[in-house]
Write an enzyme that holds these catalytic residues in place. Structure first.
Site, short mmCIF file in Angstrom:
data_model
loop_
_atom_site.label_atom_id
_atom_site.label_comp_id
_atom_site.label_asym_id
_atom_site.label_seq_id
_atom_site.Cartn_x
_atom_site.Cartn_y
_atom_site.Cartn_z
CB SER A 31 -0.93 0.01 1.21
OG SER A 31 -0.20 0.10 2.42
CE LYS A 63 -2.93 2.29 4.85
NZ LYS A 63 -2.80 1.41 3.66
#
Length: 334
Positions: free
Chosen positions: A113, A183
């Site tokens: 990701s 993230k």
């Protein structure tokens, strides 16, 4: 004539003090017991084989026969390494636990990701010290945070073995039981964030230039447009660099906070890729997050607060001035 005892070292005889006669060692045995009255006087001879003279305390006298036998006291032998090893291991474990708890912790990247910034299998170091001093996540930083709730329900948690549990406890291995994510922070508390159509992502109406970290071939919205969303205070909006392969804030707008993450869930900032060696690099903040326009909403806040505070003061002064004008008129009518 007083008779003095020989020291056994060829030194001349010494007279006894205070005119008293020196007595030979009992029974003629070298080193035998001396006169108790003279044993308390360090200046008196103590029998054959013993050093004599002023300044020689009795408790430091050399034992009889030690010079004759040539024996020498040996120092204490150093402890064997294998006996020291458990102590060294214990100290190392305690230091590792302190470092993991308060300073730095290693995390492993489990997914794609965050490509191309981070690859699957990379080990990153996370700063856990600065949050203790009130530091909060800033735009552009890569952060590790606990699952806010419902983000990783579909991801199975592997059952760790005993060795993994020990290594995870001291911080030498990522915990398999904790559900943590990594993230990039796009917006912070008070910001308004949105992305429409093919992008770009806008923060407080200012477009971000994400070419330096966005995965090649991806669009800023990643086929998942959102917003505008007002980020609550003490919260952050996060997105993966691989937009089409990241279940980030965009996919959890139906949850509490509209997909945002509370700051208290943040473990810390990932500041470097430590492993493998050929992937070593600093995780710096991209230049696009340095745009002054991103802070215009925050800059307007003090002005708005100042205006709100000035209004009651102005009204109060007007009422007071009107009262002063009306008072003489009332007196004249009387």
């Amino acid at each position: 004539m007083a008779v003095g005892a020989r020291s056994g070292t060829g030194e001349p005889e010494e007279p006894a003090g205070n005119g008293e006669s020196s007595q030979p060692a009992a029974s003629g045995v070298p080193g035998g017991p001396a006169d108790p009255a003279r044993a308390t006087d360090p200046g008196q001879p103590a029998g054959p084989g013993r050093p004599t003279g002023p300044g020689v305390p009795l408790d430091k006298e050399q034992p009889v026969g030690e010079e004759e036998s040539g024996s020498v006291k040996k120092g204490k032998k150093p402890r064997a390494f294998w006996k020291e090893l458990p102590i060294l291991i214990g100290i190392a474990l305690i230091l590792a636990l302190i470092i993991k708890t308060f300073l730095v912790q290693a995390f492993s990247i489990p997914s794609d990701s965050m490509q191309d910034t981070l690859q699957r299998g990379d080990r990153v170091l996370v700063d856990k010290l600065t949050p203790w001093f009130g530091s909060e996540p800033e735009r552009g930083e890569v952060v590790v945070f606990h699952d806010p709730g419902g983000w990783l329900n579909e991801v199975p948690t592997p059952e760790p073995n005993a060795i993994q549990q020990v290594l995870s406890f001291i911080g030498l291995m990522p915990s398999a039981e904790e559900k943590d994510l990594i993230k990039r922070v796009i917006a912070v508390g008070g910001d308004t964030v949105e992305c429409q159509g093919a992008g770009p992502v806008k923060v407080n109406g200012t477009a971000l230039k994400e070419d330096s970290y966005l995965y090649p071939g991806n669009t800023p919205c990643g086929d998942k447009p959102f917003g505008p969303i007002k980020v609550p205070e003490d919260s952050i909006w996060v997105m993966g660099d691989h937009r089409q392969d990241s279940l980030d804030s965009r996919y959890h707008t139906n949850l509490k906070g509209n997909g945002t993450v509370e700051v208290k869930q943040v473990v810390g900032r990932a500041f470097t890729v430590a492993w493998p060696i050929n992937r070593w690099s600093w995780l710096s903040v991209p230049d696009t997050f340095d745009q002054p326009a991103l802070n215009k909403a925050m800059a307007a806040t003090p002005a708005a607060l100042g205006l709100a505070g000035a209004v009651p003061i102005v009204l109060w002064r007007r009422r007071r001035r009107a009262a002063r004008v009306a008072r003489p008129v009332e007196q004249a009518s009387d």
